[in-house]
Design a protein around this motif. Structure first.
Motif, PDB file in Angstrom:
ATOM      1  N   ARG A 135       7.860  49.447  67.638  1.00 33.13           N
ATOM      2  CA  ARG A 135       8.723  49.985  66.433  1.00 33.13           C
ATOM      3  C   ARG A 135       9.307  50.482  65.788  1.00 33.13           C
ATOM      4  NH1 ARG A 135       2.561  49.455  65.793  1.00 33.13           N
ATOM      5  NH2 ARG A 135       3.113  51.887  65.495  1.00 33.13           N
ATOM      6  N   CYS A 136      10.337  50.351  67.123  1.00 34.75           N
ATOM      7  CA  CYS A 136      11.633  51.169  67.443  1.00 34.75           C
ATOM      8  C   CYS A 136      12.423  50.096  68.625  1.00 34.75           C
ATOM      9  CB  CYS A 136      11.789  52.593  67.620  1.00 34.75           C
ATOM     10  SG  CYS A 136      11.652  52.898  69.727  1.00 34.75           S
ATOM     11  N   VAL A 137      13.557  50.446  68.255  1.00 35.65           N
ATOM     12  CA  VAL A 137      15.038  49.788  68.991  1.00 35.65           C
ATOM     13  C   VAL A 137      15.684  51.213  69.597  1.00 35.65           C
ATOM     14  CG1 VAL A 137      16.768  48.352  69.228  1.00 35.65           C
ATOM     15  CG2 VAL A 137      15.851  47.937  67.478  1.00 35.65           C
ATOM     16  N   ARG A 138      15.387  51.144  70.962  1.00 41.20           N
ATOM     17  CA  ARG A 138      16.167  52.535  72.150  1.00 41.20           C
ATOM     18  C   ARG A 138      17.807  51.761  72.449  1.00 41.20           C
ATOM     19  NH1 ARG A 138      11.859  55.935  72.455  1.00 41.20           N
ATOM     20  NH2 ARG A 138       9.984  55.448  72.279  1.00 41.20           N
ATOM     21  N   LEU A 139      18.416  52.034  72.136  1.00 43.35           N
ATOM     22  CA  LEU A 139      19.985  51.648  72.601  1.00 43.35           C
ATOM     23  C   LEU A 139      20.569  53.337  73.733  1.00 43.35           C
ATOM     24  CD1 LEU A 139      21.472  50.125  69.386  1.00 43.35           C
ATOM     25  CD2 LEU A 139      20.234  49.175  70.721  1.00 43.35           C
ATOM     26  N   LEU A 140      20.830  52.357  74.705  1.00 43.19           N
ATOM     27  CA  LEU A 140      21.158  53.378  75.424  1.00 43.19           C
ATOM     28  C   LEU A 140      22.466  52.805  75.924  1.00 43.19           C
ATOM     29  CD1 LEU A 140      18.217  54.138  77.850  1.00 43.19           C
ATOM     30  CD2 LEU A 140      19.509  55.573  76.275  1.00 43.19           C
ATOM     31  N   ARG A 141      23.251  53.858  76.177  1.00 46.27           N
ATOM     32  CA  ARG A 141      24.956  53.128  76.078  1.00 46.27           C
ATOM     33  C   ARG A 141      25.277  54.637  77.260  1.00 46.27           C
ATOM     34  NH1 ARG A 141      23.789  49.697  74.738  1.00 46.27           N
ATOM     35  NH2 ARG A 141      24.011  48.039  73.228  1.00 46.27           N
ATOM     36  N   ALA A 142      26.852  54.472  78.014  1.00 49.87           N
ATOM     37  CA  ALA A 142      27.011  55.286  79.221  1.00 49.87           C
ATOM     38  C   ALA A 142      27.157  56.776  77.945  1.00 49.87           C
ATOM     39  CB  ALA A 142      28.320  54.828  79.812  1.00 49.87           C
ATOM     40  N   ARG A 143      28.091  56.929  77.245  1.00 47.39           N
ATOM     41  CA  ARG A 143      28.233  57.882  76.146  1.00 47.39           C
ATOM     42  C   ARG A 143      27.253  58.342  75.136  1.00 47.39           C
ATOM     43  NH1 ARG A 143      35.169  58.062  76.914  1.00 47.39           N
ATOM     44  NH2 ARG A 143      35.608  57.784  79.499  1.00 47.39           N
ATOM     45  N   GLU A 144      26.802  57.480  74.869  1.00 47.99           N
ATOM     46  CA  GLU A 144      25.752  57.376  73.935  1.00 47.99           C
ATOM     47  C   GLU A 144      24.602  56.749  72.945  1.00 47.99           C
ATOM     48  OE1 GLU A 144      28.138  56.627  70.227  1.00 47.99           O
ATOM     49  OE2 GLU A 144      28.200  54.913  70.548  1.00 47.99           O
ATOM     50  N   GLU A 145      23.570  57.407  73.034  1.00 45.64           N
ATOM     51  CA  GLU A 145      21.624  56.389  72.588  1.00 45.64           C
ATOM     52  C   GLU A 145      21.836  56.985  71.150  1.00 45.64           C
ATOM     53  OE1 GLU A 145      18.604  59.437  73.832  1.00 45.64           O
ATOM     54  OE2 GLU A 145      20.328  60.057  75.691  1.00 45.64           O
ATOM     55  N   ALA A 146      20.908  55.777  70.948  1.00 42.23           N
ATOM     56  CA  ALA A 146      20.011  56.063  69.493  1.00 42.23           C
ATOM     57  C   ALA A 146      18.662  55.355  69.491  1.00 42.23           C
ATOM     58  CB  ALA A 146      21.381  55.309  68.904  1.00 42.23           C
ATOM     59  N   VAL A 147      18.699  56.136  68.851  1.00 43.76           N
ATOM     60  CA  VAL A 147      16.922  54.882  68.156  1.00 43.76           C
ATOM     61  C   VAL A 147      16.370  54.912  66.718  1.00 43.76           C
ATOM     62  CG1 VAL A 147      14.380  55.128  68.911  1.00 43.76           C
ATOM     63  CG2 VAL A 147      15.885  56.189  70.072  1.00 43.76           C
ATOM     64  N   PHE A 148      16.309  53.504  67.149  1.00 37.95           N
ATOM     65  CA  PHE A 148      16.975  53.025  65.510  1.00 37.95           C
ATOM     66  C   PHE A 148      14.975  52.819  64.973  1.00 37.95           C
ATOM     67  CE2 PHE A 148      21.064  52.346  66.173  1.00 37.95           C
ATOM     68  CZ  PHE A 148      21.399  52.832  65.322  1.00 37.95           C
ATOM     69  N   PRO A 149      14.410  53.398  63.406  1.00 40.16           N
ATOM     70  CA  PRO A 149      12.943  52.804  63.872  1.00 40.16           C
ATOM     71  C   PRO A 149      13.528  51.181  63.209  1.00 40.16           C
ATOM     72  CG  PRO A 149      13.939  54.662  61.959  1.00 40.16           C
ATOM     73  CD  PRO A 149      15.069  54.290  62.736  1.00 40.16           C
TER      74      PRO A 149
END
Length: 346
Positions: free
Chosen positions: A163-177
């Motif tokens: 129930r969340c999206v985890r985005l990982l990139r080389a220079r940033e990351e984010a977790v969106f509900p």
């Protein structure tokens, strides 16, 4: 904002609160009535069950049977957003564009089947939420499910569970509900008429095989409810509205939500679509229903996930009846919503 805070400290009256962002849409949402869909009693109840227990729903049938019409009405059956959930959704939307106000109704997001992985799950630079996160607290409707890019569909599997999206990139990351109710629709074959009582299917065996492989088994196993929607007789199309209508649906949903609220106050789960096996069993299941579930698991070759999802649906059906243990007739109805056999390819 900071300017308004300074103005308030200087004694100026604050600006009036903004109207809900979706206030104009709410008037139109009421126009999407269950009564607009004729026939399809089994599918209507599946939509009510999906809304009551937040169960992922897959509708299958030939063109013109009301799949998209019914799917778009599921969001209208959900309750208004809780303040915390509305604030989470507002934060997500603020990352995409300006907000007119705090949302109050569950969103309905229906991306086109040509959308990319980034559009569906999120991405870009800087990282932005995708359609799945923008459906947080509401419904993500995927029409023509097999036409979506395979990587996009496979990318849904983990976020639907977490129930969340985890985005990982080389220079940033984010977790969106991404707590969205997934509703999807598909034709039974490329031409759309496999199994139609009057129109013959024109697909070759090879085409049926390719079509069946466009959506993976693990993704299909994440749907709690599977409904086959056939053509509606002309007499029903021209006749009066067929039940269940909105009033009957609201009464059943009110019973279910009262049961869920009481269960939540006791420290247990609320919607059965999110519950685990032991808490569901602790709420009670009749011996005959337990024996039927064991037999169905062997004869239908249910996976462990399929076994649990069937029991979840049965629990929601009991909630819609006003609570109590899962009875034999609840489990029988839950089994009618299991996934149909694969399309034959030989």
């Amino acid at each position: 904002d900071l300017t308004e805070a300074v103005a308030i400290l200087r004694g100026r009256p604050p600006r009036p609160p903004a109207a809900p962002a979706d206030a104009p849409a709410e008037a139109g949402a009421g126009d999407r009535r269950l009564e607009d869909l004729r026939g399809q009693v089994h599918a209507r109840w599946a939509a009510i069950v999906a809304a009551a227990g937040r169960h992922p729903l897959l509708l299958q049938g030939p063109p013109g049977t009301g799949k998209s019409m019914l799917a778009r009405r599921v969001a209208d059956l959900l309750p208004p957003l809780e303040p915390d959930r509305a604030m989470e959704l507002a934060r997500i939307e603020a990352l995409v564009g300006p907000l007119a106000g705090l949302p109050s109704r569950p969103p309905l997001r229906a991306p086109h089947c040509s959308c990319s992985v980034q559009a569906l799950l999120g991405g870009g630079h800087p990282l932005r939420p995708g359609e799945l996160s923008r459906a947080h607290g509401g419904v993500l409707f995927l029409d023509e499910l097999p036409e979506f890019p395979r990587p996009a569909l496979e990318g849904l599997r983990q976020p639907l569970e977490e129930r969340c999206v985890r985005l990982l990139r080389a220079r940033e990351e984010a977790v969106f509900p991404a707590d969205a109710l997934l509703v999807a629709a598909r034709n039974p074959c490329p031409c759309g008429f496999l199994g139609h009582p009057r129109i013959p299917c024109r697909c070759t065996t090879a085409a049926l095989g390719r079509y069946a492989q466009r959506v993976s088994g693990p993704l299909l196993d994440r749907f709690d409810l599977f409904v086959e929607m056939g053509p509606v007789p002309a007499a029903e199309l021209d006749g009066p509205p067929t039940p269940p209508g909105r009033a009957e649906a609201d009464a059943a949903l009110e019973r279910a939500r009262a049961v869920q609220a009481e269960r939540s106050r006791r420290g247990s789960f609320a919607e059965a679509g999110r519950a685990e096996l032991d808490p569901i069993l602790a709420e009670g299941i009749e011996p005959a229903a337990r024996r039927l579930l064991q037999r169905a698991g062997e004869e239908l070759r249910l996976s462990g996930r399929g076994h649990l999802r069937c029991l979840r649906v049965a629990r929601t059906l009991a909630d819609l009846d006003g609570g109590g243990p899962v009875a034999l007739h609840h489990l029988r109805r839950a089994l009618t919503y299991r996934r149909p056999p694969p399309v034959p390819v030989a």
